[in-house]
Design an enzyme around this catalytic site. Structure first.
Site, PDB file in Angstrom:
ATOM      1  N   ARG A  53       0.809  -1.222   0.000  1.00 18.12           N
ATOM      2  CA  ARG A  53       0.000   0.000   0.000  1.00 18.12           C
ATOM      3  C   ARG A  53       0.839   1.266   0.000  1.00 18.12           C
ATOM      4  O   ARG A  53       0.388   2.317  -0.490  1.00 18.12           O
ATOM      5  CB  ARG A  53      -0.952  -0.017   1.188  1.00 18.12           C
ATOM      6  CG  ARG A  53      -2.010  -1.117   1.079  1.00 18.12           C
ATOM      7  CD  ARG A  53      -3.060  -1.003   2.144  1.00 18.12           C
ATOM      8  NE  ARG A  53      -4.084  -2.032   2.004  1.00 18.12           N
ATOM      9  CZ  ARG A  53      -5.158  -2.110   2.770  1.00 18.12           C
ATOM     10  NH1 ARG A  53      -5.355  -1.214   3.743  1.00 18.12           N
ATOM     11  NH2 ARG A  53      -6.041  -3.078   2.592  1.00 18.12           N
ATOM     12  N   ASP A 164     -15.312   9.760   8.494  1.00 22.56           N
ATOM     13  CA  ASP A 164     -14.259   8.779   8.258  1.00 22.56           C
ATOM     14  C   ASP A 164     -12.916   9.497   8.310  1.00 22.56           C
ATOM     15  O   ASP A 164     -12.835  10.707   8.069  1.00 22.56           O
ATOM     16  CB  ASP A 164     -14.446   8.086   6.903  1.00 22.56           C
ATOM     17  CG  ASP A 164     -13.741   6.737   6.853  1.00 22.56           C
ATOM     18  OD1 ASP A 164     -14.404   5.714   7.111  1.00 22.56           O
ATOM     19  OD2 ASP A 164     -12.514   6.706   6.593  1.00 22.56           O
TER      20      ASP A 164
END
Length: 292
Positions: A53, A164
């Protein structure tokens, strides 16, 4: 110039040769940073996931090692946010764990909608909302497919907060644009009422989008939230936390709920510690707040 490769893997190791140097110490540093920032656990077994990632960010920054990237994010708050974003798991779907929406619709919504009809206020919070499927599902399920009635309800003092930590998924949520395949789990009557467009990419109706305030929020940070909520969805995020972090978060969520309000958590999550005494379990991972 070719980027440096990590040392060859030891026999039996599952590591692969990598484009950028990435040591065990680098992984421990990243793990500590992510834990301190957002509470997510990244044990040694997640090293390949972490590398996979972060490698695109290392490449985008023109660096040749993860160690250099670590040095960069130590001083660059914007890039540090990109790293956290990249390392955050954001799996969700429309009508995921649909029993929670059914429970809300039968247990709380009749009284809440009656309160709205009398001029009262209703406050809902989708914490860790990811790319928006959860809050949109929540409103669709509560409002149903009768648009004139839904418009009347939305004209009252109803507010839904959706938060979020990831800026990228919040952009998707605000845009309300999803593939036809992603929306396939929405019941046909609700899809007809609340989804617009044709082709492979469809859009959530503006009436629904405008009813939700999408905001960035780190659940482990400061919360600029003053009032209390009638219901909170905080699902499938605490599976990434250790027990002390879960306990702190659950206590804070309880503080933000009115007595008689509902807390919904993920199917593999449970209340831990003293906070459980403030709730009654009334369904599958569905908790009614019974005391302050």
């Amino acid at each position: 110039m070719m980027a440096a490769l990590s040392p060859a893997p030891r026999p039996g190791s599952t590591d692969r040769a990598r484009e950028f140097a990435f040591s065990a110490a680098d992984h421990r540093t990243i793990s500590a940073l992510v834990y301190d920032e957002v509470g997510i656990l990244l044990p040694d077994g997640k090293a390949q996931l972490v590398y996979g990632r972060l490698a695109p960010r290392v490449r985008a920054c023109g660096l040749t090692s993860v160690a250099d990237y670590i040095a960069l994010i130590g001083n660059d708050a914007g890039e540090r946010a990109c790293a956290i974003d990249a390392l955050t798991t954001n799996h969700t779907s429309f009508f995921r764990e649909s029993h929670h929406f059914d429970d809300f619709g039968t247990r709380l919504w009749p009284a809440l909608s009656a309160r709205l009809a009398k001029g009262g206020r209703v406050r809902l919070w989708s914490a860790a909302c990811s790319s928006g499927e959860e809050p949109y599902t929540w409103l669709m399920a509560a409002l149903g497919s009768n648009r004139p009635e839904a418009q009347r309800v939305l004209g009252g003092d109803l507010r839904m907060l959706a938060t979020d930590v990831s800026a990228s998924v919040l952009k998707t949520a605000r845009d309300g644009r999803y593939s036809k395949a992603t929306l396939a789990t929405v019941p046909s009557a609700l899809r007809a009422a609340w989804v617009q467009g044709s082709g492979d990419t469809l859009t959530i109706d503006p009436m629904l989008r405008d009813a939700i305030a999408f905001r960035p929020l780190n659940l482990l940070g400061e919360w600029p939230i003053k009032g209390r909520f009638d219901a909170i969805f905080c699902r499938n995020v605490m599976i990434y936390f250790d027990e002390p972090t879960k306990a702190r978060l659950q206590s804070r969520l309880a503080d933000r709920l009115d007595v008689g309000g509902m807390l919904y958590i993920g199917h593999s999550e449970r209340l831990v510690g003293d906070v459980a005494q403030r709730f009654e379990c009334v369904g599958r991972t569905a908790y009614l707040k019974v005391s302050a």
